[in-house]
Motif scaffolding. Sequence first.
Motif, mmCIF file in Angstrom:
data_model
loop_
_atom_site.group_PDB
_atom_site.id
_atom_site.type_symbol
_atom_site.label_atom_id
_atom_site.label_comp_id
_atom_site.label_asym_id
_atom_site.label_seq_id
_atom_site.Cartn_x
_atom_site.Cartn_y
_atom_site.Cartn_z
ATOM 1 N N GLY A 235 87.677 110.834 -59.111
ATOM 2 C CA GLY A 235 87.256 112.260 -58.635
ATOM 3 C C GLY A 235 85.766 112.324 -59.365
ATOM 4 N N LYS A 236 85.855 111.842 -60.817
ATOM 5 C CA LYS A 236 84.729 111.949 -61.751
ATOM 6 C C LYS A 236 83.250 111.515 -60.980
ATOM 7 N N VAL A 237 83.767 110.259 -60.465
ATOM 8 C CA VAL A 237 82.675 109.437 -59.793
ATOM 9 C C VAL A 237 82.067 110.403 -58.585
ATOM 10 N N ILE A 238 83.017 110.730 -57.942
ATOM 11 C CA ILE A 238 82.465 111.557 -56.652
ATOM 12 C C ILE A 238 81.751 112.725 -57.157
ATOM 13 N N LYS A 239 82.043 113.358 -57.945
ATOM 14 C CA LYS A 239 81.389 114.733 -58.651
ATOM 15 C C LYS A 239 80.117 114.355 -59.053
ATOM 16 N N SER B 15 88.944 121.108 -46.909
ATOM 17 C CA SER B 15 88.610 122.323 -47.726
ATOM 18 C C SER B 15 87.827 122.153 -48.686
ATOM 19 N N VAL B 16 87.220 122.986 -49.429
ATOM 20 C CA VAL B 16 86.310 122.888 -50.701
ATOM 21 C C VAL B 16 87.317 122.861 -51.742
ATOM 22 N N THR B 17 88.527 123.553 -51.759
ATOM 23 C CA THR B 17 89.748 123.539 -52.550
ATOM 24 C C THR B 17 90.112 122.206 -52.832
ATOM 25 N N TYR B 18 90.227 121.386 -51.698
ATOM 26 C CA TYR B 18 90.689 120.024 -51.642
ATOM 27 C C TYR B 18 89.776 119.210 -52.251
ATOM 28 N N LEU B 19 88.668 119.426 -51.907
ATOM 29 C CA LEU B 19 87.560 118.372 -52.651
ATOM 30 C C LEU B 19 87.478 118.660 -54.164
ATOM 31 N N SER B 20 87.634 119.905 -54.560
ATOM 32 C CA SER B 20 87.770 119.989 -55.971
ATOM 33 C C SER B 20 88.904 119.654 -56.698
ATOM 34 N N GLN B 21 89.956 119.610 -55.928
ATOM 35 C CA GLN B 21 91.142 118.955 -56.671
ATOM 36 C C GLN B 21 90.884 117.539 -56.647
ATOM 37 N N LYS C 85 94.348 115.751 -56.981
ATOM 38 C CA LYS C 85 94.890 115.174 -55.703
ATOM 39 C C LYS C 85 94.471 113.886 -55.387
ATOM 40 N N GLU C 86 95.286 112.893 -54.676
ATOM 41 C CA GLU C 86 94.671 111.526 -54.345
ATOM 42 C C GLU C 86 94.243 111.423 -52.980
ATOM 43 N N PRO C 87 93.251 111.238 -52.547
ATOM 44 C CA PRO C 87 92.902 111.513 -51.181
ATOM 45 C C PRO C 87 93.243 110.281 -50.343
ATOM 46 N N ALA C 88 93.397 110.437 -49.044
ATOM 47 C CA ALA C 88 93.621 109.356 -48.345
ATOM 48 C C ALA C 88 92.520 108.544 -48.030
ATOM 49 N N LEU C 89 92.665 107.367 -47.575
ATOM 50 C CA LEU C 89 91.584 106.258 -47.718
ATOM 51 C C LEU C 89 90.566 106.784 -46.669
ATOM 52 N N SER C 90 90.922 107.351 -45.523
ATOM 53 C CA SER C 90 89.975 107.903 -44.684
ATOM 54 C C SER C 90 89.212 109.051 -44.875
ATOM 55 N N THR C 91 89.683 109.722 -45.895
ATOM 56 C CA THR C 91 89.139 110.870 -46.612
ATOM 57 C C THR C 91 87.824 110.225 -47.532
ATOM 58 N N LEU C 92 88.243 109.413 -48.310
ATOM 59 C CA LEU C 92 87.297 108.530 -49.296
ATOM 60 C C LEU C 92 86.164 107.910 -48.533
ATOM 61 N N GLU C 93 86.728 107.336 -47.393
ATOM 62 C CA GLU C 93 85.415 106.569 -46.513
ATOM 63 C C GLU C 93 84.625 107.670 -46.023
ATOM 64 N N GLY C 94 85.257 108.791 -45.633
ATOM 65 C CA GLY C 94 84.172 109.977 -45.016
ATOM 66 C C GLY C 94 83.281 110.668 -46.230
ATOM 67 N N ILE C 95 83.875 110.506 -47.415
ATOM 68 C CA ILE C 95 82.994 111.151 -48.556
ATOM 69 C C ILE C 95 81.764 109.802 -48.876
ATOM 70 N N SER C 96 82.124 108.593 -49.067
ATOM 71 C CA SER C 96 81.268 107.664 -49.229
ATOM 72 C C SER C 96 80.358 107.604 -48.382
ATOM 73 N N LYS C 97 80.800 107.772 -46.989
ATOM 74 C CA LYS C 97 79.540 107.723 -46.103
ATOM 75 C C LYS C 97 78.807 108.812 -46.164
ATOM 76 N N TYR C 98 79.325 110.078 -46.368
ATOM 77 C CA TYR C 98 78.279 111.039 -46.336
ATOM 78 C C TYR C 98 77.293 111.073 -47.817
ATOM 79 N N LEU C 99 77.795 110.502 -48.825
ATOM 80 C CA LEU C 99 77.189 110.365 -50.104
ATOM 81 C C LEU C 99 76.268 108.895 -49.951
ATOM 82 N N GLY C 100 76.402 108.332 -49.096
ATOM 83 C CA GLY C 100 75.536 106.974 -49.117
ATOM 84 C C GLY C 100 75.744 105.955 -49.864
ATOM 85 N N ILE C 101 77.008 105.929 -50.501
ATOM 86 C CA ILE C 101 77.384 104.927 -51.173
ATOM 87 C C ILE C 101 78.690 104.176 -50.774
#
Length: 94
Positions: free
Chosen positions: A4-8, A28-34, A40-56
């Motif tokens: 979470g700290k790294v994503i933020k 949701s923004v709430t879920y991302l904040s969590q 909250k521990e996100p599903a791998l698919s959520t982490l993949e989407g986040i990493s793809k959007y962040l370009g890392i």
Amino acid sequence: MNIGKVIKAIRSDKNIKQKELSESCNISVTYLSQIENNKKEPALSTLEGISKYLGIPLPIIFFMSLEDNDIPPHKKEFFKHLHPSLNGLIKEFF
């Protein structure tokens, strides 16, 4: 691990708002904040989407999120010296 700290940090460094990232990942923004606050521990698919959007790539996010207590005792000294240097190098690329 402190994913979470790294994503933020990456999101903030790239001036991406929580709303923008959450919408791109269909969460949701709430879920991302969590996630960012390690509530909250996100599903791998959520982490993949986040990493793809962040370009890392996700493995890079995993590496950056490693903490001292994630490392076996016999490798801690090596990790202590290597991790900051590699994190700096990674930040230059992404």
